[in-house]
Design a protein around this motif. Structure first.
Motif, PDB file in Angstrom:
ATOM      1  N   TYR A   1      10.121  17.248 -19.546  1.00 49.26           N
ATOM      2  CA  TYR A   1       8.757  16.920 -19.127  1.00 49.26           C
ATOM      3  C   TYR A   1       8.669  15.424 -18.829  1.00 49.26           C
ATOM      4  O   TYR A   1       8.980  14.588 -19.681  1.00 49.26           O
ATOM      5  CB  TYR A   1       7.761  17.286 -20.221  1.00 49.26           C
ATOM      6  N   VAL A   2       8.258  15.080 -17.617  1.00 50.07           N
ATOM      7  CA  VAL A   2       8.125  13.683 -17.213  1.00 50.07           C
ATOM      8  C   VAL A   2       6.643  13.344 -17.224  1.00 50.07           C
ATOM      9  O   VAL A   2       5.864  13.858 -16.407  1.00 50.07           O
ATOM     10  CB  VAL A   2       8.719  13.443 -15.814  1.00 50.07           C
ATOM     11  N   ALA A   3       6.255  12.499 -18.155  1.00 51.72           N
ATOM     12  CA  ALA A   3       4.836  12.199 -18.342  1.00 51.72           C
ATOM     13  C   ALA A   3       4.389  11.070 -17.420  1.00 51.72           C
ATOM     14  O   ALA A   3       5.151  10.154 -17.120  1.00 51.72           O
ATOM     15  CB  ALA A   3       4.565  11.813 -19.798  1.00 51.72           C
ATOM     16  N   PRO A   4       3.144  11.117 -16.967  1.00 51.61           N
ATOM     17  CA  PRO A   4       2.600  10.045 -16.122  1.00 51.61           C
ATOM     18  C   PRO A   4       2.333   8.795 -16.942  1.00 51.61           C
ATOM     19  O   PRO A   4       2.235   8.834 -18.168  1.00 51.61           O
ATOM     20  CB  PRO A   4       1.299  10.650 -15.587  1.00 51.61           C
ATOM     21  N   SER A   5       2.204   7.671 -16.258  1.00 50.04           N
ATOM     22  CA  SER A   5       2.088   6.377 -16.920  1.00 50.04           C
ATOM     23  C   SER A   5       0.648   6.007 -17.259  1.00 50.04           C
ATOM     24  O   SER A   5      -0.307   6.490 -16.643  1.00 50.04           O
ATOM     25  CB  SER A   5       2.664   5.289 -16.008  1.00 50.04           C
ATOM     26  N   ILE A   6       0.512   5.124 -18.228  1.00 52.23           N
ATOM     27  CA  ILE A   6      -0.771   4.463 -18.451  1.00 52.23           C
ATOM     28  C   ILE A   6      -0.964   3.383 -17.383  1.00 52.23           C
ATOM     29  O   ILE A   6      -2.084   3.093 -16.974  1.00 52.23           O
ATOM     30  CB  ILE A   6      -0.846   3.879 -19.868  1.00 52.23           C
ATOM     31  N   SER A   7       0.119   2.811 -16.905  1.00 50.17           N
ATOM     32  CA  SER A   7       0.047   1.845 -15.807  1.00 50.17           C
ATOM     33  C   SER A   7      -0.601   2.482 -14.586  1.00 50.17           C
ATOM     34  O   SER A   7      -0.368   3.654 -14.277  1.00 50.17           O
ATOM     35  CB  SER A   7       1.452   1.375 -15.437  1.00 50.17           C
TER      36      SER A   7
ATOM     37  N   GLY B   1      14.083  10.451 -24.461  1.00 45.48           N
ATOM     38  CA  GLY B   1      14.675   9.273 -23.835  1.00 45.48           C
ATOM     39  C   GLY B   1      13.709   8.780 -22.774  1.00 45.48           C
ATOM     40  O   GLY B   1      12.865   9.541 -22.296  1.00 45.48           O
ATOM     41  N   HIS B   2      13.827   7.539 -22.368  1.00 47.37           N
ATOM     42  CA  HIS B   2      12.878   6.986 -21.402  1.00 47.37           C
ATOM     43  C   HIS B   2      13.062   7.553 -20.000  1.00 47.37           C
ATOM     44  O   HIS B   2      12.092   7.924 -19.340  1.00 47.37           O
ATOM     45  CB  HIS B   2      13.023   5.462 -21.355  1.00 47.37           C
ATOM     46  N   HIS B   3      14.311   7.625 -19.525  1.00 48.11           N
ATOM     47  CA  HIS B   3      14.577   8.035 -18.148  1.00 48.11           C
ATOM     48  C   HIS B   3      14.809   9.542 -18.053  1.00 48.11           C
ATOM     49  O   HIS B   3      15.615  10.086 -18.807  1.00 48.11           O
ATOM     50  CB  HIS B   3      15.828   7.345 -17.602  1.00 48.11           C
ATOM     51  N   PRO B   4      14.178  10.218 -17.090  1.00 48.18           N
ATOM     52  CA  PRO B   4      14.509  11.631 -16.861  1.00 48.18           C
ATOM     53  C   PRO B   4      15.750  11.720 -15.984  1.00 48.18           C
ATOM     54  O   PRO B   4      15.922  10.922 -15.047  1.00 48.18           O
ATOM     55  CB  PRO B   4      13.278  12.158 -16.118  1.00 48.18           C
ATOM     56  N   PRO B   5      16.632  12.655 -16.240  1.00 48.34           N
ATOM     57  CA  PRO B   5      17.819  12.793 -15.389  1.00 48.34           C
ATOM     58  C   PRO B   5      17.449  13.351 -14.020  1.00 48.34           C
ATOM     59  O   PRO B   5      16.401  13.960 -13.845  1.00 48.34           O
ATOM     60  CB  PRO B   5      18.684  13.782 -16.169  1.00 48.34           C
TER      61      PRO B   5
ATOM     62  N   SER C   1       0.814  -1.211   0.000  1.00 43.30           N
ATOM     63  CA  SER C   1       0.000   0.000   0.000  1.00 43.30           C
ATOM     64  C   SER C   1       0.851   1.266   0.000  1.00 43.30           C
ATOM     65  O   SER C   1       1.924   1.309   0.563  1.00 43.30           O
ATOM     66  CB  SER C   1      -0.920   0.029   1.221  1.00 43.30           C
ATOM     67  N   HIS C   2       0.345   2.299  -0.620  1.00 43.90           N
ATOM     68  CA  HIS C   2       0.907   3.654  -0.580  1.00 43.90           C
ATOM     69  C   HIS C   2       2.310   3.763  -1.104  1.00 43.90           C
ATOM     70  O   HIS C   2       3.056   4.597  -0.639  1.00 43.90           O
ATOM     71  CB  HIS C   2       0.884   4.204   0.827  1.00 43.90           C
ATOM     72  N   LEU C   3       2.695   2.915  -2.032  1.00 43.50           N
ATOM     73  CA  LEU C   3       4.055   3.005  -2.513  1.00 43.50           C
ATOM     74  C   LEU C   3       4.057   3.459  -3.946  1.00 43.50           C
ATOM     75  O   LEU C   3       3.201   3.131  -4.713  1.00 43.50           O
ATOM     76  CB  LEU C   3       4.709   1.645  -2.438  1.00 43.50           C
ATOM     77  N   SER C   4       5.081   4.206  -4.301  1.00 51.66           N
ATOM     78  CA  SER C   4       5.288   4.586  -5.685  1.00 51.66           C
ATOM     79  C   SER C   4       6.779   4.625  -5.915  1.00 51.66           C
ATOM     80  O   SER C   4       7.551   4.857  -4.990  1.00 51.66           O
ATOM     81  CB  SER C   4       4.682   5.963  -5.970  1.00 51.66           C
ATOM     82  N   PRO C   5       7.218   4.399  -7.154  1.00 52.28           N
ATOM     83  CA  PRO C   5       8.646   4.464  -7.435  1.00 52.28           C
ATOM     84  C   PRO C   5       9.248   5.786  -6.995  1.00 52.28           C
ATOM     85  O   PRO C   5      10.354   5.828  -6.494  1.00 52.28           O
ATOM     86  CB  PRO C   5       8.706   4.298  -8.959  1.00 52.28           C
ATOM     87  N   ALA C   6       8.518   6.888  -7.178  1.00 47.25           N
ATOM     88  CA  ALA C   6       9.076   8.193  -6.841  1.00 47.25           C
ATOM     89  C   ALA C   6       9.382   8.322  -5.368  1.00 47.25           C
ATOM     90  O   ALA C   6      10.360   8.941  -4.968  1.00 47.25           O
ATOM     91  CB  ALA C   6       8.108   9.298  -7.265  1.00 47.25           C
TER      92      ALA C   6
ATOM     93  N   MET D   1      11.412  18.067 -24.679  1.00 48.89           N
ATOM     94  CA  MET D   1      12.103  16.879 -24.159  1.00 48.89           C
ATOM     95  C   MET D   1      11.144  16.081 -23.288  1.00 48.89           C
ATOM     96  O   MET D   1      11.092  16.266 -22.068  1.00 48.89           O
ATOM     97  CB  MET D   1      13.341  17.274 -23.350  1.00 48.89           C
ATOM     98  N   PRO D   2      10.372  15.178 -23.866  1.00 46.20           N
ATOM     99  CA  PRO D   2       9.490  14.321 -23.069  1.00 46.20           C
ATOM    100  C   PRO D   2      10.268  13.103 -22.535  1.00 46.20           C
ATOM    101  O   PRO D   2      11.210  12.629 -23.162  1.00 46.20           O
ATOM    102  CB  PRO D   2       8.415  13.868 -24.067  1.00 46.20           C
ATOM    103  N   SER D   3       9.846  12.588 -21.402  1.00 45.54           N
ATOM    104  CA  SER D   3      10.405  11.352 -20.864  1.00 45.54           C
ATOM    105  C   SER D   3       9.313  10.642 -20.071  1.00 45.54           C
ATOM    106  O   SER D   3       8.170  11.106 -20.011  1.00 45.54           O
ATOM    107  CB  SER D   3      11.614  11.644 -19.970  1.00 45.54           C
ATOM    108  N   GLY D   4       9.645   9.534 -19.437  1.00 48.36           N
ATOM    109  CA  GLY D   4       8.673   8.783 -18.647  1.00 48.36           C
ATOM    110  C   GLY D   4       9.342   8.165 -17.438  1.00 48.36           C
ATOM    111  O   GLY D   4       9.994   8.834 -16.664  1.00 48.36           O
ATOM    112  N   HIS D   5       9.185   6.860 -17.263  1.00 44.86           N
ATOM    113  CA  HIS D   5       9.885   6.038 -16.283  1.00 44.86           C
ATOM    114  C   HIS D   5       9.395   6.174 -14.839  1.00 44.86           C
ATOM    115  O   HIS D   5       9.204   5.174 -14.160  1.00 44.86           O
ATOM    116  CB  HIS D   5      11.399   6.317 -16.343  1.00 44.86           C
ATOM    117  N   THR D   6       9.203   7.367 -14.335  1.00 44.53           N
ATOM    118  CA  THR D   6       8.844   7.520 -12.914  1.00 44.53           C
ATOM    119  C   THR D   6       7.372   7.244 -12.661  1.00 44.53           C
ATOM    120  O   THR D   6       6.976   7.079 -11.504  1.00 44.53           O
ATOM    121  CB  THR D   6       9.165   8.931 -12.401  1.00 44.53           C
ATOM    122  N   HIS D   7       6.568   7.240 -13.719  1.00 41.97           N
ATOM    123  CA  HIS D   7       5.111   7.074 -13.643  1.00 41.97           C
ATOM    124  C   HIS D   7       4.429   8.301 -13.044  1.00 41.97           C
ATOM    125  O   HIS D   7       3.221   8.310 -12.836  1.00 41.97           O
ATOM    126  CB  HIS D   7       4.716   5.839 -12.814  1.00 41.97           C
ATOM    127  N   ILE D   8       5.189   9.354 -12.779  1.00 41.97           N
ATOM    128  CA  ILE D   8       4.681  10.538 -12.095  1.00 41.97           C
ATOM    129  C   ILE D   8       4.611  11.721 -13.055  1.00 41.97           C
ATOM    130  O   ILE D   8       5.465  11.880 -13.928  1.00 41.97           O
ATOM    131  CB  ILE D   8       5.611  10.918 -10.916  1.00 41.97           C
TER     132      ILE D   8
END
Length: 718
Positions: free
Chosen positions: A519-525, A463-467, A49-54, A494-501
């Motif tokens: 820009y770190v885009a949120p996930s579909i997951s 790129g997939h990962h944001p620095p 519960s209540h966990l996120s990669p970020a 500069m779009p990216s993803g990975h964090t789901h946030i």
């Protein structure tokens, strides 16, 4: 004994952080299920519960460690002691002592860096089979009492990742030292060359104490001024967006091919919703405890068509978060399924892909030189995506990077950020010259941007990962930041993803002025209690600058109402709705780096604005009061994360939390791994950190989430 336990908690914190970084691969679940949810009991399902990669990529190690020491002393102390005895480790005064046969090696425990080196040395000189068995045993003893399905998780995860760590550390040519390895997992951070006051919370604002707030009268006046500006600009913004180039970004899908609606969401694992776990309440369109079903992807693609997009980007991560049971075939099958689904649902549209870290087998590991799967994957990936992206396999680099002209004057350049990822263990070999893979990709990026500038083109760089995260190599983020600054007049998005946030990162020049934004885009997951989301960027048709972006989402909380009402027909075009548009939501004059920097300043004096930005991070998936709380430390860490694209700068930016931050206590927005700046000291604690290094490296995908969650559950229940 008290001092020893204190140091042990620091050490264990390091373990948990590293575990968490890989664990970022896992989907965490939520405490609140929304409409129609049933009450949950204790045990493993509460642990997720209540966990996120970020939370774990930015959480302070000491905060995590203290929490664990407080909550689970009876579980962890015995398990840690047995582990150390099994692998020949002990603590003597302020030193870690490793005994292998007749040889004794000891390390001073002055910070987390030498602890990492001690454990890496154990992997190099010890018996790996004995060590692997001990780590699996440690995993079982820690998690079995907490109700986790350890027979599935522990051996599956450890046996997939561990041998690769040992292979890198024991590689004969080039030889990798323990110090080099630890640098490559960001465990040994050099002190920053200089401080960056313009990126620190107290300076990002107006220099006042972070506890100061505008008076109520000032706040009302500010709100009135912003409302007037907002109302006056809506018509102009709408006109601009209608004539703009529309770029849709989909990211981090993490599809479960075998998703079973009506199956259990409580299975003792991070993700469930498979028929083998028995009946339950898994929703047809997903659950916060599960990977996403194919059906949800198709509904999103139907919505995409309503935008008539000019460009569609998929920025990586297809397979589910079931890393303990992945196979070569299962990993590739997910990519094959996604390409088929996109081709069928977006007929007539071009979709441009980027490789994430989950497409690999094992997850995170990409090496053309060292892994047979990587070469075969890249060849198959080129073949699969070629028709959909309208690019020839010959135009794609061996790394999966490519450059393509989207229209006259606008070019797309993609790169494989797995070469910059700490959990791709083989990067250390590339850096030592075993293979030119990383250098080849660097040269490709430099040439692509140089040619674009020469030809008068603007560039979308993806790129997939944001620095800036703990899982992004500091050496590589510094290189990337400098490259972007050199071509800040060329790069428009500069779009990216990975964090789901839903978040962003700013890049500053030598004068400490913001010059670029990632820009770190949120996930579909939906894993980690996040509503499935996608982005639509609007680019000026002449200058190609970003005018605005829209955040669309599917609110999973009320979905059950539709099914419980007899399964009536649903208009999914209406279900996937606009959550917000950036300019109007945050009252931005434009989407320049300067405007985003000004937004960070406003967080210092406007708690409501900060709360809004944090809530949008998970697409407003939780409205509980606890989820909205944000202490001064929480706010400062949130600002530090957005304002720093290098992890060491982020760590240096962070204040020391007192008392330790916890989820639901304002800590959800961040905190930070302390990297190489951890507390010194002796004792069992620091050794257990070492334990952690294989655990993190190997058990890697589980512990951190497990630890903080029970406390999270309690905080949210208050």
């Amino acid at each position: 004994m008290v001092g020893m336990r204190r140091q042990w908690t620091v050490a264990l914190g390091r373990m948990l952080w590293l575990l968490s970084v890989t664990l970022a691969s896992f989907s965490a679940s939520s405490a609140q299920r929304g409409v129609g949810s049933k009450a949950r009991g204790g045990g493993a399902d509460d642990l997720w519960s209540h966990l996120s990669p970020a939370v774990f990529r930015q959480r302070t190690l000491i905060g995590i460690a203290r929490l664990i020491a407080d909550e689970y002393p009876d579980v962890f102390w015995p398990a840690a002691g047995e582990f150390m005895e099994a692998v020949g480790m002990e603590t003597v005064d302020d030193r870690i002592v490793i005994t292998i046969g007749n040889e004794t090696i000891d390390f001073p425990v002055t910070s987390e860096c030498p602890v990492c080196k001690a454990f890496a040395t154990l992997i190099k000189v010890g018996n790996y089979t004995v060590l692997e068995t001990a780590v699996i045993d440690l995993c079982v003893k820690i998690f079995k009492p907490l109700g986790v399905r350890v027979d599935t998780l522990c051996p599956g995860t450890i046996k997939l990742q561990g041998p690769h760590i040992a292979a890198v550390l024991n590689n004969p040519n080039p030889r990798v030292t323990a110090e080099e390895f630890c640098e490559y997992i960001n465990a040994c951070l050099a002190p920053p060359a200089k401080s960056h006051p313009n990126r620190r919370p107290t300076e990002v604002g107006d220099g006042r104490s972070t506890r100061q707030r505008l008076s109520r009268r000032q706040s009302r006046q500010t709100e009135r001024e912003e409302q007037r500006r907002k109302e006056g600009s809506v018509e102009d913004e709408t006109r601009q967006k209608q004539a703009a180039i529309r770029v849709v970004q989909l990211t981090d899908i993490h599809v479960e091919r075998n998703y079973a609606a009506g199956s259990s969401t409580e299975c003792g694992l991070p993700v469930c919703c498979l028929s083998k776990w028995g009946p339950g309440d898994a929703w047809h369109l997903g659950d916060f405890h599960c990977n996403i079903p194919k059906l949800t992807i198709e509904f999103f693609l139907e919505r995409v068509k309503t935008f008539s997009p000019d460009v569609v980007l998929f920025s990586g991560d297809v397979p589910p978060h079931t890393v303990w049971e992945e196979t070569e075939d299962s990993q590739m099958a997910c990519t094959e399924m996604l390409v088929e689904t996109l081709a069928r649902n977006l007929s007539g549209y071009t979709v441009y892909p980027i490789i994430g870290n989950h497409e690999m087998y094992p997850t995170n590991l990409f090496s053309l030189n060292d892994l047979t799967y990587t070469r075969g994957f890249v060849d198959r990936w080129k073949t699969l995506w070629g028709p959909l992206a309208n690019i020839s396999a010959n135009d794609v680099e061996d790394s999966g990077s490519y450059s393509v002209l989207l229209r006259p004057g606008l070019r797309l350049v993609t790169f494989n950020s797995n070469y910059f990822y700490t959990l791709n263990w083989y990067n250390v070999l590339n850096d030592k010259g075993r293979s030119p893979e990383t250098q080849d990709m660097r040269r490709f990026l430099e040439k692509s941007l140089k040619d674009a500038k020469t030809n008068g083109e603007k560039v979308i760089l993806v790129g997939h990962h944001p620095p800036g995260g703990s899982d992004y190599l500091v050496k590589e983020s510094r290189w990337l930041v400098q490259l972007v600054l050199n071509y800040s007049d060329v790069i428009v998005l500069m779009p990216s993803g990975h964090t789901h946030i839903d978040e962003f990162r700013l890049m500053f020049d030598d004068a400490d002025q913001p010059q670029a934004v990632v820009y770190v885009a949120p996930s579909i997951s939906a894993g980690g209690k996040k509503n499935p989301s996608m982005r639509v960027y609007h680019l000026d048709a002449t200058t190609f600058k970003v005018i605005d972006y829209d955040h669309y989402f599917l609110d999973l909380r009320p979905v059950l109402e539709y099914y419980s009402s007899g399964g009536k027909a649903i208009d999914w075009k209406m279900m996937i709705t606009l959550l917000y548009s950036a300019r109007s939501e945050y009252n931005l004059p434009d989407l320049s780096p300067k405007s985003w920097h000004e937004l960070l300043k406003r967080f210092d004096t406007d708690p409501a604005l900060l709360a809004k930005h944090r809530a949008h991070g998970s697409a407003d998936s939780s409205s509980s009061p606890a989820a909205q709380r944000c202490s001064d430390y929480c706010k400062d860490s949130h600002v530090c994360r957005m304002a720093n694209a290098n992890y060491d700068d982020y760590v240096n930016c962070l204040p020391e939390p007192t008392p330790p931050e916890r989820p639901g206590n304002g800590g959800g927005g961040g905190g930070g791994g302390t990297g190489g700046s951890g507390s010194g000291g002796s004792g069992l604690a620091q050794v257990v950190v070492s334990t952690s290094y294989l655990c993190s490296i190997v058990v890697a995908l589980l512990v951190p989430r497990l630890m903080v969650l029970v406390q999270s559950k309690r905080d949210f229940a208050k």
